[in-house]
Design an enzyme around this catalytic site. Structure first.
Site, PDB file in Angstrom:
ATOM      1  N   ASP A   9     -11.813  -1.783  11.197  1.00 39.39           N
ATOM      2  CA  ASP A   9     -10.803  -1.598  12.253  1.00 39.39           C
ATOM      3  C   ASP A   9     -10.430  -0.103  12.238  1.00 39.39           C
ATOM      4  O   ASP A   9      -9.302   0.261  11.986  1.00 39.39           O
ATOM      5  CB  ASP A   9      -9.585  -2.503  12.034  1.00 39.39           C
ATOM      6  CG  ASP A   9      -8.912  -2.308  10.669  1.00 39.39           C
ATOM      7  OD1 ASP A   9      -9.601  -1.886   9.716  1.00 39.39           O
ATOM      8  OD2 ASP A   9      -7.700  -2.569  10.560  1.00 39.39           O
ATOM      9  N   HIS A 242      -8.468   2.380  -0.033  1.00 43.94           N
ATOM     10  CA  HIS A 242      -8.668   0.924   0.050  1.00 43.94           C
ATOM     11  C   HIS A 242     -10.111   0.585   0.450  1.00 43.94           C
ATOM     12  O   HIS A 242     -10.846  -0.062  -0.289  1.00 43.94           O
ATOM     13  CB  HIS A 242      -7.751   0.312   1.113  1.00 43.94           C
ATOM     14  CG  HIS A 242      -6.292   0.505   0.888  1.00 43.94           C
ATOM     15  ND1 HIS A 242      -5.619  -0.073  -0.147  1.00 43.94           N
ATOM     16  CD2 HIS A 242      -5.361   1.194   1.602  1.00 43.94           C
ATOM     17  CE1 HIS A 242      -4.331   0.241  -0.070  1.00 43.94           C
ATOM     18  NE2 HIS A 242      -4.157   1.006   0.981  1.00 43.94           N
TER      19      HIS A 242
HETATM   20  C1  BDR Z   1      -6.058  -2.201   4.610  1.00 45.90           C
HETATM   21  O1  BDR Z   1      -5.316  -2.293   5.818  1.00 45.90           O
HETATM   22  C2  BDR Z   1      -5.757  -1.328   6.737  1.00 45.90           C
HETATM   23  O2  BDR Z   1      -4.669  -0.687   7.282  1.00 45.90           O
HETATM   24  C3  BDR Z   1      -6.604  -0.355   5.960  1.00 45.90           C
HETATM   25  O3  BDR Z   1      -7.601   0.211   6.769  1.00 45.90           O
HETATM   26  C4  BDR Z   1      -7.162  -1.199   4.880  1.00 45.90           C
HETATM   27  O4  BDR Z   1      -8.308  -1.884   5.331  1.00 45.90           O
HETATM   28  C5  BDR Z   1      -5.132  -1.819   3.473  1.00 45.90           C
HETATM   29  O5  BDR Z   1      -4.204  -2.832   3.240  1.00 45.90           O
HETATM   30 CA    CA Z   2      -9.449  -1.175   7.384  1.00 41.30          CA
END
Ligand code: BDR
Ligand code: CA
Length: 310
Positions: A9, A242
């Site tokens: 995303d 992340h």
């Molecule tokens: C996840 O949430 C999204 O905002 C980031 O891209 C990552 O995949 C972190 O909690």
């Molecule tokens: Ca993400």
């Protein structure tokens, strides 16, 4: 070399994960699927195409997918304060020359798994909507997926979207619960480990000094992201990697240590919807359904990530 389909995303840390996967010699990125989350699915698709153009890899197909959660209205707006209004730190890349694939994400995932049985690793760093839809449409893929590695959830630590829920699970709780119950071999790379892999502020100058379009772009987007982290976590020493850690766990499973656990997603809770409830009791009520990453070699991963990504 592992064949990977990456679901994003895009999103700043998604962009870092894409660059890491594209530039790694240890994985073959056969396609990217997109969905809503940090941005709308259309923005995620555009951002991904722009980045692939910068990386010189317009040959990688980008397949748009889910526009919204499976069974409910979205629980959250797009995350402009973390990722910028455009989802990539308000940058100035030109609109992409390449077009998205005409294949829907779900169609692409099913087709590739049948084409390469037991060879495809699915890396999901967004909601699990596209994966739940793919299994609903063709349950036979469950037996033919090499592994699913997700960035999502929090088994032993607080959430980030809410006190209880991590953002990717919160984006579509029912999709996540469906995937966890599906029999797919899932590795969960959640906040338990991703909040330990921090990119330090000093890296921005290292990238700028490279004086390359990719180095400048990475420094620009990560500056936005790191400032958001400073506002959210006042004493933090960088921004959380992340989504890149999910790719890292595919390239080198030794970066993480996992424990098989039974995970359920709270789909009804008043204050805890989207929470990944791990049965941490000494005798869990149900057999394990997810391998949960609980430890990470943060230094080893960061070193490898930085040696590959730009
Ligand atoms: C996840 O949430 C999204 O905002 C980031 O891209 C990552 O995949 C972190 O909690
Ligand atoms: Ca993400």
């Amino acid at each position: 070399m592992k064949k990977v389909i990456l679901d994003v995303d895009t999103g700043i840390d998604d962009a870092l994960a894409i660059a890491y996967a594209v530039n790694s010699k240890d994985s073959e990125l056969v396609g990217i699927t997109t969905s809503f989350g940090n941005t709308s699915v259309d923005e995620a698709t555009r951002n991904t195409l722009q980045l692939l153009e910068l990386l010189g890899r317009e040959d990688i197909p980008v397949c748009p997918g889910a526009e919204k959660p499976l069974f409910r209205p979205p629980l959250k707006e797009k995350a402009a304060f973390i990722h910028g209004d455009d989802g990539m730190g308000n940058h100035s890349l030109p609109l992409p020359k390449a077009k998205p694939s005409e294949k829907h994400s779900v169609e692409f995932i099913i087709e590739m798994i049948h084409k390469h049985p037991n060879e495809i690793t699915l890396v999901f760093v967004a909601s699990l909507a596209n994966l739940a839809l793919a299994v609903m449409k063709d349950p036979s893929i469950v037996e033919k997926v090499e592994r699913v590695v997700i960035m999502g959830g929090a088994a032993t630590v607080p959430g980030n979207a809410t006190p209880a829920a991590e953002a990717n699970i919160y984006a579509d709780p029912e999709a996540a619960e469906y995937v966890f119950r599906s029999g797919l071999p899932v590795t969960m790379v959640g906040l338990d480990v991703t909040m330990q892999t921090l990119l330090p502020w000093e890296q921005l100058e290292v990238w700028r000094q490279k004086k390359t379009p990719l180095g400048d772009f990475m420094a620009h987007i990560v500056e936005f992201y790191i400032n958001a982290y400073r506002n959210m976590y006042p004493n933090i020493k960088g921004c959380a990697l992340h989504d890149p850690l999910a790719i890292g766990a595919v390239i080198n499973p030794g970066f993480i240590k996992t424990k098989p656990m039974h995970i359920q997603v709270d789909c009804d809770g008043i204050h805890s919807v989207g929470r990944t409830i791990a049965d941490l009791r000494s005798i869990p009520a149900n057999p394990p359904n997810v391998d949960v990453a609980l430890e990470v070699d943060a230094d080893g991963f960061l070193k490898h990530f930085l040696s590959v990504v730009v």
